[in-house]
Design an enzyme around this catalytic site. Sequence first.
Site, short mmCIF file in Angstrom:
data_model
loop_
_atom_site.label_atom_id
_atom_site.label_comp_id
_atom_site.label_asym_id
_atom_site.label_seq_id
_atom_site.Cartn_x
_atom_site.Cartn_y
_atom_site.Cartn_z
N ASP A 295 0.82 -1.20 0.13
CA ASP A 295 -0.10 0.11 0.24
C ASP A 295 0.96 1.23 -0.14
OD1 ASP A 295 -2.55 1.70 0.54
OD2 ASP A 295 -1.72 1.86 2.49
N ASP B 30 0.04 5.05 0.97
CA ASP B 30 -0.24 5.93 2.00
C ASP B 30 -0.15 5.38 3.44
OD1 ASP B 30 -0.09 8.19 0.00
OD2 ASP B 30 -2.12 7.69 -0.31
#
Length: 183
Positions: free
Chosen positions: A16, A18
């Site tokens: 991922d 952020d």
Amino acid sequence: MSGAPAPRPVSAVLFDRDGTLVEDVPYNGDPEKVRLLPGAREAADLLRAASVATGVVSNQSGIGRGLITEGQVLRVNRRADELLGTLGTWVFCPHTPEDRCPCRKPRPGLVLEAARRLGVRPGECVVIGDIRADVLAARAAGARGVLVPNPVTPPSEIAAEDWTAPDLLTAVRAVLEQRGETA
């Protein structure tokens, strides 16, 4: 590290963006605001040294909400990639949750597309993220997921997951240990 599953082949690690690789700046469209999280560069370097393919799978609903443009997301991704030392592929979903698209995490589309681009089977991927949607997307695609919580990860999400790590570097080292490699 808790709950690491039994060893299986790992050909790729998908991160991922952020809150996992970079500081979470809501709807960031400014490459100058990109800051790597502790251990992110080292984690990417360990995977490259072990010849494990890497990629990023990221929900970017700011595009669908009209808050940022696709071009801004691409510039932010390029800056993060420069700081990380180049990852194999970057795949993002521009839709809002209300769109119910097949690519937005926790659905499997981003993971499936990243695996396709990297030329690996989804079942040979591990997805590392900071919220349960990342882990659920991995499962939906037939991959495995590791939750690396941060201060904003809800405690209920942490309690619901079997495979967690206190930080990104620990997660990557556990993935490499599963491959029979030490990091």
